[in-house]
Design a protein around this motif. Structure first.
Motif, PDB file in Angstrom:
ATOM      1  N   UNK A  23     -14.985 -17.919  -3.878  1.00 14.34           N
ATOM      2  CA  UNK A  23     -14.026 -17.803  -5.061  1.00 14.34           C
ATOM      3  C   UNK A  23     -14.744 -17.960  -5.992  1.00 14.34           C
ATOM      4  N   UNK A  24     -15.452 -16.699  -7.049  1.00 16.83           N
ATOM      5  CA  UNK A  24     -15.805 -17.086  -7.979  1.00 16.83           C
ATOM      6  C   UNK A  24     -14.931 -16.557  -9.027  1.00 16.83           C
ATOM      7  N   UNK A  25     -14.280 -17.534 -10.316  1.00 18.90           N
ATOM      8  CA  UNK A  25     -14.417 -16.387 -11.586  1.00 18.90           C
ATOM      9  C   UNK A  25     -15.548 -16.255 -12.799  1.00 18.90           C
ATOM     10  N   UNK A  26     -15.604 -14.337 -12.510  1.00 21.29           N
ATOM     11  CA  UNK A  26     -16.640 -14.081 -13.116  1.00 21.29           C
ATOM     12  C   UNK A  26     -16.352 -13.687 -14.656  1.00 21.29           C
ATOM     13  N   UNK A  27     -16.743 -14.289 -15.797  1.00 19.23           N
ATOM     14  CA  UNK A  27     -16.366 -14.440 -17.338  1.00 19.23           C
ATOM     15  C   UNK A  27     -18.375 -13.069 -17.388  1.00 19.23           C
ATOM     16  N   UNK A  28     -17.833 -11.703 -18.498  1.00 23.94           N
ATOM     17  CA  UNK A  28     -18.108 -10.920 -18.622  1.00 23.94           C
ATOM     18  C   UNK A  28     -18.648 -11.035 -20.003  1.00 23.94           C
ATOM     19  N   UNK A  29     -19.408 -10.351 -20.574  1.00 24.29           N
ATOM     20  CA  UNK A  29     -19.297 -10.054 -22.084  1.00 24.29           C
ATOM     21  C   UNK A  29     -18.525  -9.810 -23.154  1.00 24.29           C
ATOM     22  N   UNK A  30     -17.423  -9.244 -23.001  1.00 25.92           N
ATOM     23  CA  UNK A  30     -15.849  -9.224 -23.661  1.00 25.92           C
ATOM     24  C   UNK A  30     -15.516 -10.213 -23.219  1.00 25.92           C
ATOM     25  N   UNK A  31     -15.594 -11.128 -22.519  1.00 24.70           N
ATOM     26  CA  UNK A  31     -14.473 -11.557 -22.763  1.00 24.70           C
ATOM     27  C   UNK A  31     -15.317 -13.361 -22.740  1.00 24.70           C
ATOM     28  N   UNK A  32     -16.930 -13.238 -23.034  1.00 26.99           N
ATOM     29  CA  UNK A  32     -17.730 -14.795 -23.415  1.00 26.99           C
ATOM     30  C   UNK A  32     -18.510 -14.514 -24.750  1.00 26.99           C
ATOM     31  N   UNK A  33     -17.977 -13.492 -25.402  1.00 22.14           N
ATOM     32  CA  UNK A  33     -19.104 -13.679 -26.248  1.00 22.14           C
ATOM     33  C   UNK A  33     -18.162 -12.715 -27.296  1.00 22.14           C
ATOM     34  N   UNK A  34     -17.833 -13.554 -28.844  1.00 20.94           N
ATOM     35  CA  UNK A  34     -16.900 -12.851 -29.844  1.00 20.94           C
ATOM     36  C   UNK A  34     -17.190 -12.406 -30.889  1.00 20.94           C
ATOM     37  N   UNK A  35     -17.225 -11.146 -31.668  1.00 22.25           N
ATOM     38  CA  UNK A  35     -18.052 -10.977 -32.705  1.00 22.25           C
ATOM     39  C   UNK A  35     -17.223 -11.285 -34.002  1.00 22.25           C
ATOM     40  N   UNK A  36     -18.527 -12.005 -34.377  1.00 20.32           N
ATOM     41  CA  UNK A  36     -18.034 -12.516 -36.079  1.00 20.32           C
ATOM     42  C   UNK A  36     -18.333 -11.979 -37.409  1.00 20.32           C
ATOM     43  N   UNK A  37     -19.006 -11.617 -37.409  1.00 19.92           N
ATOM     44  CA  UNK A  37     -19.092 -10.437 -38.101  1.00 19.92           C
ATOM     45  C   UNK A  37     -20.050  -8.829 -37.556  1.00 19.92           C
ATOM     46  N   UNK A  38     -21.127  -8.012 -38.661  1.00 17.43           N
ATOM     47  CA  UNK A  38     -21.279  -6.913 -37.705  1.00 17.43           C
ATOM     48  C   UNK A  38     -22.502  -6.748 -37.291  1.00 17.43           C
ATOM     49  N   UNK A  39     -23.193  -8.161 -37.673  1.00 14.96           N
ATOM     50  CA  UNK A  39     -24.343  -8.044 -36.740  1.00 14.96           C
ATOM     51  C   UNK A  39     -24.753  -9.888 -36.342  1.00 14.96           C
ATOM     52  N   UNK A  40     -23.212 -10.254 -36.464  1.00 15.88           N
ATOM     53  CA  UNK A  40     -23.318 -11.937 -35.438  1.00 15.88           C
ATOM     54  C   UNK A  40     -22.543 -12.329 -34.511  1.00 15.88           C
ATOM     55  N   UNK A  41     -23.097 -12.268 -33.186  1.00 18.91           N
ATOM     56  CA  UNK A  41     -21.668 -12.375 -32.012  1.00 18.91           C
ATOM     57  C   UNK A  41     -22.713 -13.734 -31.554  1.00 18.91           C
ATOM     58  N   UNK A  42     -21.326 -14.439 -30.951  1.00 13.66           N
ATOM     59  CA  UNK A  42     -21.274 -15.320 -31.071  1.00 13.66           C
ATOM     60  C   UNK A  42     -20.524 -16.186 -29.141  1.00 13.66           C
ATOM     61  N   UNK A  43     -20.831 -17.116 -28.606  1.00 14.75           N
ATOM     62  CA  UNK A  43     -20.275 -17.823 -27.427  1.00 14.75           C
ATOM     63  C   UNK A  43     -19.417 -18.069 -27.385  1.00 14.75           C
ATOM     64  N   UNK A  44     -18.131 -17.623 -26.891  1.00 11.90           N
ATOM     65  CA  UNK A  44     -16.672 -17.681 -27.042  1.00 11.90           C
ATOM     66  C   UNK A  44     -16.300 -18.952 -26.316  1.00 11.90           C
ATOM     67  N   UNK A  45     -17.027 -20.217 -26.650  1.00 16.79           N
ATOM     68  CA  UNK A  45     -16.792 -21.505 -26.119  1.00 16.79           C
ATOM     69  C   UNK A  45     -16.842 -22.938 -26.942  1.00 16.79           C
TER      70      UNK A  45
END
Length: 434
Positions: free
Chosen positions: A358-380
Motif C-alpha cells: 500500500x503506497x500513497x503516491x504524491x505527484x507534482x500537483x500536490x508536491x510542488x507549489x507555484x510561488x511566482x511565475x518562475x519559481x516552484x517550491x517543494x510544498x513541505x
C-alpha cells in the motif's frame, strides 16, 4: 445471556432510546452531502449547514479532528426548538461531560443546571466553556451523484461557543464542524440518526472558486463525467492514538485525530533513510503520522524533513535551484520542471503505509507549489525538533484526492490524485436531482 452481550444490548438500547440525534422521518438516506470551499483569505475549509427553527444556513469551518459541532450562541442565535442538555440526563451523559454549571439568563448558551463541554478554536488555540444543547439540523441527502431531498434531525447535539471563539476564523463563519474520531462528532451523530455506517469522505478542491465535497455515509462518490471515484480507493488501517497530547486540556484522553501508519518514504521508488522510531506513536501520544485540514502544507519533524529534502533535491539534480521562498526550503526554476497530467514533472513521493504493497503516491500537483511565475517550491515544511506528531499530512497534499474515513471498519480509503482518472474534487454535480 453472556454478560458482554447483555451489556452491548443495554448500550444499544440506551443510545437508541436517548440519542440526541435520532431522525424522525420516513425517508432514511444512505448518504448525505455538503459543499466544501476553501476561503481565499484564511485558506480554511468552510461549509454550510442548516440549523434551528426556522432553518438558517450556518457557515462553519471544518475541523477534521474536532470533537463536536460548536456554534456561536452568544450573538444572534434565535430558534424555537433550542433545548439545553441538563446535567445528569441521558443526553448529557452521552457527551461524556464532567462539568455542570448554573447560568440564570435562560437564553441559548446560558441556562440553569446544564452540562458543558469545551469548544475550541484550533487556529487560535482558544478553549472556553460552552453549554451542550440540542436543536434541529437539516442537510441534503444524496445518491452519490447529486444532492437529493433535504432531511432533518430534530435533536442534533452541539455545543454553544462564544463570539470570542470566532476570532481568526473565516469571514462570516459562526462555528466549527467537528469531524473527529468520537461518538458525538458530526459523522457519528449523522450515522446514528440515519442508521448508516459511521463513515465520511472528503474531497478538497484545489480552487478557491469551485467547491469540493463532503459525504457522510456510504459510497458511491460520483464525479463528472460519471466517474465513481470510490472504485479508485486504496485502504490502510486507521491507528488509534491513546493520548490526545495535541491539546493539553484533553491530555490523557484518546485522540480524536486521524492517524495512519507511515512505515517509510520513497522518492523515485528509493527509500529514504529515516529514524523509524519517530514514525510510531509513543505512550504519551508523541510521534506517528496524522492527517490535517488545518495545516496548509505537510509538516515533518526536522530529521525527517532534512532527509526528505536532500533526497528530493538529488532526484532533481539537473534542475536549476533558486533562492528558497519561506516557509519552504527547496525551490526550483519552474521552466526546468516540465508538465504532466498530474502537475509539474517531478519524481513521485510515496508514503509506504501499513498493508501489503500500500503506497500513497504524491505527484507534482500536490508536491510542488507555484510561488511566482518562475519559481516552484517543494510544498513541505520543517516542523522543528520538538514536535508532538512526526508527520502531519497537510491540506495541500490532500487537494484533488478523495479520502474516506471508515470508522466502522477503522480504515482510511485514499485515491491519490484524481487527475489521473481525469476528474477533480470540483466535479461533483451540486445541481439537485429533485
Amino acid at each position: 445471556m453472556d454478560t458482554a452481550i447483555a451489556s452491548g444490548f443495554l448500550l444499544f438500547y440506551t443510545l437508541i432510546t436517548f440519542s440526541p440525534s435520532v431522525a424522525y422521518t420516513s425517508f432514511l438516506p444512505k448518504a448525505l452531502v455538503l459543499p466544501v470551499t476553501r476561503d481565499s483569505i484564511t485558506s480554511q475549509y468552510v461549509t454550510l449547514l442548516h440549523q434551528r427553527t426556522p432553518l438558517v444556513p450556518i457557515k462553519l469551518t471544518l475541523d477534521l479532528s474536532g470533537q463536536f459541532l460548536w456554534v456561536d450562541c452568544e450573538k444572534g442565535y434565535v430558534s424555537s426548538t433550542y433545548h439545553p442538555a441538563h446535567c445528569h440526563t441521558p443526553q448529557c451523559n452521552i457527551t461524556g461531560s464532567k462539568s455542570c454549571r448554573n447560568c440564570f439568563l435562560s437564553k441559548p448558551g446560558c441556562n440553569n443546571n446544564t452540562c458543558n463541554l469545551f469548544p475550541n478554536n484550533i487556529f487560535t488555540h482558544i478553549n472556553e466553556v460552552g453549554e451542550v444543547a440540542l436543536d434541529v439540523v437539516a442537510i441534503h441527502s444524496t445518491d452519490g451523484s447529486n444532492p437529493g431531498k433535504m432531511v432533518t434531525v430534530p435533536n442534533f447535539i452541539f455545543t454553544c461557543g462564544s463570539t470570542n471563539l470566532l476570532k481568526g476564523l473565516a469571514s462570516g463563519v459562526k462555528g466549527m464542524v467537528g469531524l473527529g474520531r468520537n461518538n458525538i462528532s458530526v459523522p457519528s451523530l449523522f450515522a446514528s440518526a440515519f442508521s448508516f455506517h459511521t463513515k465520511f469522505a472528503i474531497c478538497l478542491s484545489s480552487s478557491t472558486t469551485s467547491s469540493g465535497v463532503l459525504f457522510f455515509g456510504d459510497a458511491p462518490y460520483v464525479f463528472l463525467p460519471g466517474i465513481d471515484v470510490s472504485k479508485s480507493l486504496f485502504y490502510t488501517p486507521l491507528v488509534k492514538n491513546p493520548d490526545n497530547s495535541a491539546w493539553p486540556f484533553f491530555h490523557g484522553k484518546p485522540a480524536s485525530e486521524y492517524f495512519i501508519r507511515v512505515k517509510g518514504i520513497r522518492i523515485n521508488e528509493k527509500r529514504i533513510p529515516l529514524n523509524t522510531s519517530l514514525l510510531t506513536i509513543g505512550d504519551e501520544g508523541e510521534g506517528g503520522t496524522k492527517i490535517s485540514t488545518v495545516n496548509p502544507y505537510t509538516v515533518m519533524e526536522s530529521s525527517i524533513y532534512h532527509a526528505f529534502v536532500d533526497a528530493f533535491a538529488k532526484a532533481l539534480a539537473d534542475v536549476p535551484k533558486v533562492k528558497p521562498v519561506a516557509p519552504f526550503k527547496l525551490c526550483f526554476n519552474s521552466k526546468g520542471l516540465g508538465s504532466t497530467r498530474v502537475g509539474p514533472g517531478v519524481p513521485p513521493i510515496e508514503f509506504v503505509l501499513q498493508g501489503k504493497g500500500v503506497l500513497w503516491r504524491i505527484f507534482g500537483a500536490n508536491s510542488m507549489v507555484q510561488v511566482s511565475n518562475e519559481v516552484s517550491c517543494l510544498a513541505f515544511v520543517d516542523g522543528g525538533v520538538e514536535v508532538t506528531t512526526s508527520i502531519v499530512i497537510g491540506a495541500y497534499q490532500l487537494e484533488d484526492n478523495i479520502l474516506e474515513f471508515d470508522l466502522a471498519n477503522s480504515r482510511l480509503g485514499f485515491s491519490s490524485s484524481l487527475l489521473f482518472i481525469q476528474t477533480t474534487c470540483a466535479n461533483f454535480n451540486f445541481t439537485s436531482s429533485t
